[in-house]
Design an enzyme around this catalytic site. Structure first.
Site, PDB file in Angstrom:
ATOM      1  N   HIS A 245      -1.973 -16.017-141.921  1.00 49.21           N
ATOM      2  CA  HIS A 245      -3.217 -15.186-141.776  1.00 49.21           C
ATOM      3  C   HIS A 245      -3.626 -14.645-143.105  1.00 49.21           C
ATOM      4  O   HIS A 245      -3.383 -13.509-143.389  1.00 49.21           O
ATOM      5  CB  HIS A 245      -2.958 -14.019-140.703  1.00 49.21           C
ATOM      6  CG  HIS A 245      -4.070 -13.208-140.486  1.00 49.21           C
ATOM      7  ND1 HIS A 245      -3.946 -11.845-139.848  1.00 49.21           N
ATOM      8  CD2 HIS A 245      -5.534 -13.301-140.477  1.00 49.21           C
ATOM      9  CE1 HIS A 245      -5.359 -11.243-139.710  1.00 49.21           C
ATOM     10  NE2 HIS A 245      -6.242 -12.366-139.970  1.00 49.21           N
ATOM     11  N   SER A 267      -5.542  -7.522-139.561  1.00 54.73           N
ATOM     12  CA  SER A 267      -6.976  -7.495-139.376  1.00 54.73           C
ATOM     13  C   SER A 267      -7.708  -6.192-139.713  1.00 54.73           C
ATOM     14  O   SER A 267      -7.259  -5.191-139.376  1.00 54.73           O
ATOM     15  CB  SER A 267      -7.442  -7.616-137.725  1.00 54.73           C
ATOM     16  OG  SER A 267      -6.860  -9.036-137.435  1.00 54.73           O
ATOM     17  N   CYS A 269      -8.411  -5.243-142.722  1.00 56.22           N
ATOM     18  CA  CYS A 269      -7.593  -4.262-143.674  1.00 56.22           C
ATOM     19  C   CYS A 269      -7.562  -4.907-144.956  1.00 56.22           C
ATOM     20  O   CYS A 269      -7.176  -4.588-146.018  1.00 56.22           O
ATOM     21  CB  CYS A 269      -5.947  -4.505-143.488  1.00 56.22           C
ATOM     22  SG  CYS A 269      -5.380  -3.414-142.019  1.00 56.22           S
ATOM     23  N   GLY A 270      -8.783  -5.694-145.398  1.00 53.28           N
ATOM     24  CA  GLY A 270      -9.249  -5.953-146.612  1.00 53.28           C
ATOM     25  C   GLY A 270      -9.250  -7.208-147.236  1.00 53.28           C
ATOM     26  O   GLY A 270      -9.364  -7.562-148.414  1.00 53.28           O
ATOM     27  N   LYS A 271      -8.948  -8.240-145.992  1.00 52.30           N
ATOM     28  CA  LYS A 271      -8.869  -9.709-146.776  1.00 52.30           C
ATOM     29  C   LYS A 271     -10.214 -10.239-147.310  1.00 52.30           C
ATOM     30  O   LYS A 271     -10.195 -10.932-148.508  1.00 52.30           O
ATOM     31  CB  LYS A 271      -8.560 -10.477-145.586  1.00 52.30           C
ATOM     32  CG  LYS A 271      -6.917 -10.585-145.188  1.00 52.30           C
ATOM     33  CD  LYS A 271      -6.543 -11.797-144.229  1.00 52.30           C
ATOM     34  CE  LYS A 271      -7.395 -11.456-142.824  1.00 52.30           C
ATOM     35  NZ  LYS A 271      -7.257 -10.160-142.303  1.00 52.30           N
ATOM     36  N   THR A 272     -11.246 -10.245-146.402  1.00 53.32           N
ATOM     37  CA  THR A 272     -12.841 -10.757-146.836  1.00 53.32           C
ATOM     38  C   THR A 272     -12.840  -9.988-148.179  1.00 53.32           C
ATOM     39  O   THR A 272     -13.460 -10.471-149.140  1.00 53.32           O
ATOM     40  CB  THR A 272     -13.579 -10.538-145.664  1.00 53.32           C
ATOM     41  OG1 THR A 272     -13.185 -11.155-144.451  1.00 53.32           O
ATOM     42  CG2 THR A 272     -15.081 -10.997-146.217  1.00 53.32           C
ATOM     43  N   ASN A 382     -16.788  -3.213-134.929  1.00 53.28           N
ATOM     44  CA  ASN A 382     -16.029  -4.787-135.293  1.00 53.28           C
ATOM     45  C   ASN A 382     -17.303  -5.619-135.145  1.00 53.28           C
ATOM     46  O   ASN A 382     -17.103  -6.909-134.871  1.00 53.28           O
ATOM     47  CB  ASN A 382     -15.196  -5.031-133.900  1.00 53.28           C
ATOM     48  CG  ASN A 382     -14.440  -6.247-134.512  1.00 53.28           C
ATOM     49  OD1 ASN A 382     -13.884  -6.779-135.329  1.00 53.28           O
ATOM     50  ND2 ASN A 382     -14.261  -7.274-133.412  1.00 53.28           N
ATOM     51  N   ALA A 383     -18.598  -5.030-135.613  1.00 51.89           N
ATOM     52  CA  ALA A 383     -19.641  -6.156-135.707  1.00 51.89           C
ATOM     53  C   ALA A 383     -19.336  -6.949-136.588  1.00 51.89           C
ATOM     54  O   ALA A 383     -18.518  -6.546-138.042  1.00 51.89           O
ATOM     55  CB  ALA A 383     -20.803  -5.200-136.135  1.00 51.89           C
ATOM     56  N   ASN A 513      -9.278  -3.267-157.443  1.00 59.44           N
ATOM     57  CA  ASN A 513      -7.929  -3.727-156.976  1.00 59.44           C
ATOM     58  C   ASN A 513      -7.673  -4.895-158.279  1.00 59.44           C
ATOM     59  O   ASN A 513      -6.624  -5.081-158.245  1.00 59.44           O
ATOM     60  CB  ASN A 513      -8.153  -4.533-155.635  1.00 59.44           C
ATOM     61  CG  ASN A 513      -8.275  -3.344-154.646  1.00 59.44           C
ATOM     62  OD1 ASN A 513      -7.661  -2.190-154.894  1.00 59.44           O
ATOM     63  ND2 ASN A 513      -8.846  -3.754-153.697  1.00 59.44           N
TER      64      ASN A 513
HETATM   65  P1  GTP Z   1     -10.489  -9.515-140.579  1.00 61.05           P
HETATM   66  O1  GTP Z   1     -11.661 -10.282-140.719  1.00 61.05           O
HETATM   67  O2  GTP Z   1     -10.740  -8.721-139.189  1.00 61.05           O
HETATM   68  O3  GTP Z   1      -9.335  -9.997-140.577  1.00 61.05           O
HETATM   69  O4  GTP Z   1     -10.662  -8.085-141.632  1.00 61.05           O
HETATM   70  P2  GTP Z   1     -10.242  -8.193-143.134  1.00 61.05           P
HETATM   71  O5  GTP Z   1      -8.875  -8.187-143.456  1.00 61.05           O
HETATM   72  O6  GTP Z   1     -11.145  -9.382-143.654  1.00 61.05           O
HETATM   73  O7  GTP Z   1     -10.990  -6.965-143.675  1.00 61.05           O
HETATM   74  P3  GTP Z   1     -12.131  -6.685-144.412  1.00 61.05           P
HETATM   75  O8  GTP Z   1     -12.171  -7.090-145.933  1.00 61.05           O
HETATM   76  O9  GTP Z   1     -13.543  -7.016-143.698  1.00 61.05           O
HETATM   77  O10 GTP Z   1     -12.240  -4.988-144.475  1.00 61.05           O
HETATM   78  C1  GTP Z   1     -12.027  -4.038-143.580  1.00 61.05           C
HETATM   79  C2  GTP Z   1     -12.296  -2.723-143.931  1.00 61.05           C
HETATM   80  O11 GTP Z   1     -11.693  -2.272-144.845  1.00 61.05           O
HETATM   81  C3  GTP Z   1     -13.723  -2.498-144.089  1.00 61.05           C
HETATM   82  O12 GTP Z   1     -14.083  -1.421-143.740  1.00 61.05           O
HETATM   83  C4  GTP Z   1     -13.737  -2.442-145.854  1.00 61.05           C
HETATM   84  O13 GTP Z   1     -14.553  -1.639-146.322  1.00 61.05           O
HETATM   85  C5  GTP Z   1     -12.263  -1.739-145.816  1.00 61.05           C
HETATM   86  N1  GTP Z   1     -11.526  -2.013-147.154  1.00 61.05           N
HETATM   87  C6  GTP Z   1     -11.569  -3.335-148.009  1.00 61.05           C
HETATM   88  N2  GTP Z   1     -10.826  -3.212-148.973  1.00 61.05           N
HETATM   89  C7  GTP Z   1     -10.764  -1.950-149.261  1.00 61.05           C
HETATM   90  C8  GTP Z   1     -10.142  -1.154-150.437  1.00 61.05           C
HETATM   91  O14 GTP Z   1      -9.749  -1.844-151.326  1.00 61.05           O
HETATM   92  N3  GTP Z   1     -10.130   0.023-150.301  1.00 61.05           N
HETATM   93  C9  GTP Z   1     -10.502   0.866-149.189  1.00 61.05           C
HETATM   94  N4  GTP Z   1     -10.481   1.792-149.198  1.00 61.05           N
HETATM   95  N5  GTP Z   1     -11.043   0.133-147.967  1.00 61.05           N
HETATM   96  C10 GTP Z   1     -11.110  -1.137-148.149  1.00 61.05           C
HETATM   97  C1  SPV Z   2      -9.535 -10.843-136.564  1.00 59.68           C
HETATM   98  O1  SPV Z   2      -9.640 -10.029-135.738  1.00 59.68           O
HETATM   99  O2  SPV Z   2      -8.637 -11.035-137.514  1.00 59.68           O
HETATM  100  C2  SPV Z   2     -10.812 -11.372-137.216  1.00 59.68           C
HETATM  101  C3  SPV Z   2     -11.739 -11.732-136.058  1.00 59.68           C
HETATM  102  O3  SPV Z   2     -10.763 -12.286-137.945  1.00 59.68           O
HETATM  103  S1  SPV Z   2     -11.538 -12.725-134.628  1.00 59.68           S
HETATM  104  O4  SPV Z   2     -12.091 -13.976-135.238  1.00 59.68           O
HETATM  105  O5  SPV Z   2     -12.145 -12.015-133.323  1.00 59.68           O
HETATM  106  O6  SPV Z   2     -10.009 -12.999-134.693  1.00 59.68           O
HETATM  107 MN    MN Z   3     -12.194 -10.816-142.824  1.00 59.41          MN
END
Ligand code: GTP
Ligand code: SPV
Ligand code: MN
Length: 604
Positions: A245, A267, A269-272, A382-383, A513
């Site tokens: 992941h 999920s 926590c900031g991957k994208t 979670n939109a 970062n």
């Molecule tokens: P999934 O797609 O569910 O796996 O999530 P993800 O891990 O890709 O997380 P994503 O990058 O979408 O970020 C999720 C939330 O974390 C968003 O509300 C972001 O704004 C917040 N976020 C991401 N990077 C940072 C950071 O460096 N600092 C803070 N404070 N918030 C962050």
């Molecule tokens: C996650 O929840 O880690 C996602 C969204 O990336 S889903 O495709 O629903 O698993």
């Molecule tokens: Mn993501």
């Protein structure tokens, strides 16, 4: 043959036989083999628009883009309804739901009997990973959801090319999905059909997936978490590779040196965000290879090579803005499927964080006028957006390279308001595996667990490991024996989410970062200083570039602080977590725990 079964565009006898068997069980009105063409996409979209599932956005604002609003009871992955049906319960492990495979097959036969009546059954061949890569693998999803078929076209290499790759005898993971909402003769459809009862089922030994009752994300787009993580993790264990992941990021320093980083965060926590980072530091460049999943294999030169098995991003919309993630905002300018965002009065989408305050006349994700005074968000937390990865302005040119990219560093992380430093380097591979095995994070809206509560999420894989996590830890440890350990990536732990006494995030995060990535980059070249602490190596005073950030001395100290008393409590929580794995927990991890405890004892 079922009436209306399209002549199969393949001579793969096993595939044709399976499709006929599923059609005979589920009784769809029509069968459509997806070829992945633009004309097909447009035809399915037109059908979804006529059913009210999709609404076209204003083409002047978002060309080729659509909005879907899900049933309010179908908004995220359902971990409590997700099952690993291995022959023996112990092989699913203590962290997965298990059910007896024979019993489950019986239940599924009953649930799936006639479940597609009144609907079209789409046969969706797909390739996870670049076409023609040794690291890639094939699947076929059968679904009665046009929304799923179109989304799979965005998220995977879907259609004729995948079918061609499969040939007449190739292996594929069969994945059956139904909304669980058959239509009687003359019964009108609803915009988001689904069933209150949901089952997300994996058979690891036979490498099959069955999904019932949900149309949303990871429950329904079966190439993603179900295949590319749960089933692929089992394949990876058996074949000596890793299905993780993780995002994959390419970093170029001001002198033109390149390194690749993979990072596992739970999920939401900031991957994208990290995958699309715009470095705040002059001269540094970051490019995206993948934002959610990495498949990694040791190459002929002994290094670990990663591919992104996906072809699109299924990202969290709320919080995405020009300030936090400009690359994402630009990726989202056209050809996007949005789900559960709010709608503006002039035919566009909106979510919390996109702009400071909501525009007037918003319709919330439930289809009602948005009332800012209500305290309810306009977009569901979670939109999500689904969009082709190739549209990202920061996509790395090698993102589809069949060889993959050689990984120099692996990052673990989570949301931790306290205790965990901004960045820590592991002493060695086994220590890094120990770090990964003990990841804990505060809950988010991406799953049904409680938001804000701390939960262990080892390797960010807790909901996604298709077998016993004790064995998974052993598999990770075993990678050190599969190559020269010096050729393996170095392992780091990061935490962007430490909070001050006043409750605000201390670290500015996002583009900043890059400063942490710079320290990691320089560590890999043995050019940055570090300080040994009981939990790992943190930046030595002055080694982290914080110039121009305006961070106070005390905030910086808090960010890098390792408090032996706090960590003694952290370490004391680990045995209870480890104990659930019994003798499946590798002894080497107990040794790591003992060594940590001893280092903490010395430091106190
Ligand atoms: P999934 O797609 O569910 O796996 O999530 P993800 O891990 O890709 O997380 P994503 O990058 O979408 O970020 C999720 C939330 O974390 C968003 O509300 C972001 O704004 C917040 N976020 C991401 N990077 C940072 C950071 O460096 N600092 C803070 N404070 N918030 C962050
Ligand atoms: C996650 O929840 O880690 C996602 C969204 O990336 S889903 O495709 O629903 O698993
Ligand atoms: Mn993501």
């Amino acid at each position: 043959m079922t009436p209306g079964l399209h002549p199969a565009p393949t001579r793969h006898a096993g595939l044709v036989e399976w499709v006929e068997r599923i059609a005979a069980l589920t009784r769809p009105d029509r069968v459509h083999w997806c070829d992945g063409s633009e004309a097909e996409k447009q035809a399915i979209i037109a059908d979804l628009v006529s059913r009210g599932t999709l609404r076209a956005l204003d083409p002047d604002k978002r060309p080729g883009s659509y909005h879907a609003a899900s049933d309010p009871k179908d908004v995220a992955r359902v971990e409590s309804r997700t099952f690993i049906c291995s022959r023996d319960e112990i092989d699913a492990g203590p962290t997965n739901n298990w059910a007896d495979p024979q019993e489950m097959r019986g239940r599924l036969e009953g649930l799936f009997a006639g479940c597609m009546r009144g609907r079209t059954m789409y046969v969706v061949p797909f390739c996870m990973g670049p076409l023609g890569s040794d690291i890639s693998a094939l699947g076929v999803e059968i679904t009665d959801s046009g929304y799923v078929a179109v989304s799979m076209g965005v998220m995977t290499r879907m259609g004729a090319a995948a079918l061609e790759q499969l040939g007449e005898t190739g292996t594929f993971v069969p994945a059956v999905h139904t909304l669980g909402a058959p239509l009687d003769e003359g019964q009108a459809d609803v915009p988001w059909p689904c069933n209150d009862e949901k089952w997300i089922v994996h058979f690891p030994e036979t490498r099959e997936i069955w999904s019932y009752g949900s149309g949303y994300g990871g429950n329904a787009l079966l190439g993603k978490k179900c295949y590319a993580l749960r089933i692929a993790s089992v394949m990876a264990r058996d074949e000596g590779w890793l299905a993780e992941h993780m995002l994959i990021l390419k970093l170029t320093s001001p002198t033109g040196a390149v390194k690749y980083v993979a990072a596992a965060f739970p999920s939401a926590c900031g991957k994208t965000n990290l995958a699309m980072l715009e470095p705040s530091l002059e001269g540094w460049k970051a490019e995206c290879v993948g934002d959610d999943i990495a498949w990694m294999r040791i190459g002929a030169d002994g290094r670990l090579y990663a591919v992104n098995p996906e072809a699109g991003f299924f990202g969290v919309a709320p919080g995405t803005s020009r300030n936090t993630n400009r690359n994402a905002v630009e990726t989202l300018s056209r050809d996007v499927i949005y789900t559960n965002t709010a709608l503006t009065a002039d035919g566009d989408v909106w979510w919390e964080g996109l702009s400071k305050s909501p525009p007037d006349g918003l319709t919330n994700w439930k289809g009602q006028p948005h009332d800012p005074a209500s305290g309810e968000p306009a977009a569901h937390p979670n939109a999500r957006f689904a969009v082709a990865a190739g549209q990202c302005p920061a996509i790395a040119p090698e993102w589809e390279d069949p060889k993959g990219v050689p990984i120099d560093a692996i990052l673990f992380g989570g949301r931790r308001a306290s205790a965990v430093p901004l960045v820590t380097e592991a002493f060695d591979w086994a220590h890094g595996v120990f770090m990964g095995s003990t990841v804990a994070s505060e809950g988010t809206a991406a799953a049904e667990n409680k938001v804000g509560e701390l939960r262990r999420d080892p390797f960010a894989m807790l909901p996604f490991c298709g077998y016993n996590m004790g064995d998974y830890f052993a598999h990770w440890l075993s990678m050190a024996g599969r190559t020269d350990p010096a050729k393996l990536p170095r392992i780091f732990f990061v935490n962007w989410f430490r909070k001050g006494a006043d409750g605000r995030f201390i670290w500015p995060g996002f583009g900043e970062n890059a400063r942490v990535l710079k320290w990691i980059f320089e560590r890999l070249d043995d050019r940055a200083a570090a300080l040994d602490t009981p939990v790992g190596r943190v930046p030595a005073p002055g080694a982290l570039d914080v110039e121009g950030l305006g961070l106070s001395e005390s905030d910086l100290a808090t960010l890098l602080d390792v408090d032996p008393d706090v960590w003694t409590e952290e370490a004391a929580m680990i045995p209870a977590f480890y104990a659930q794995f019994g003798d499946r927990l590798p002894g080497a991890l107990w040794d790591q725990h003992a060594a940590l405890s001893a280092r903490l004892e010395d430091a106190r």
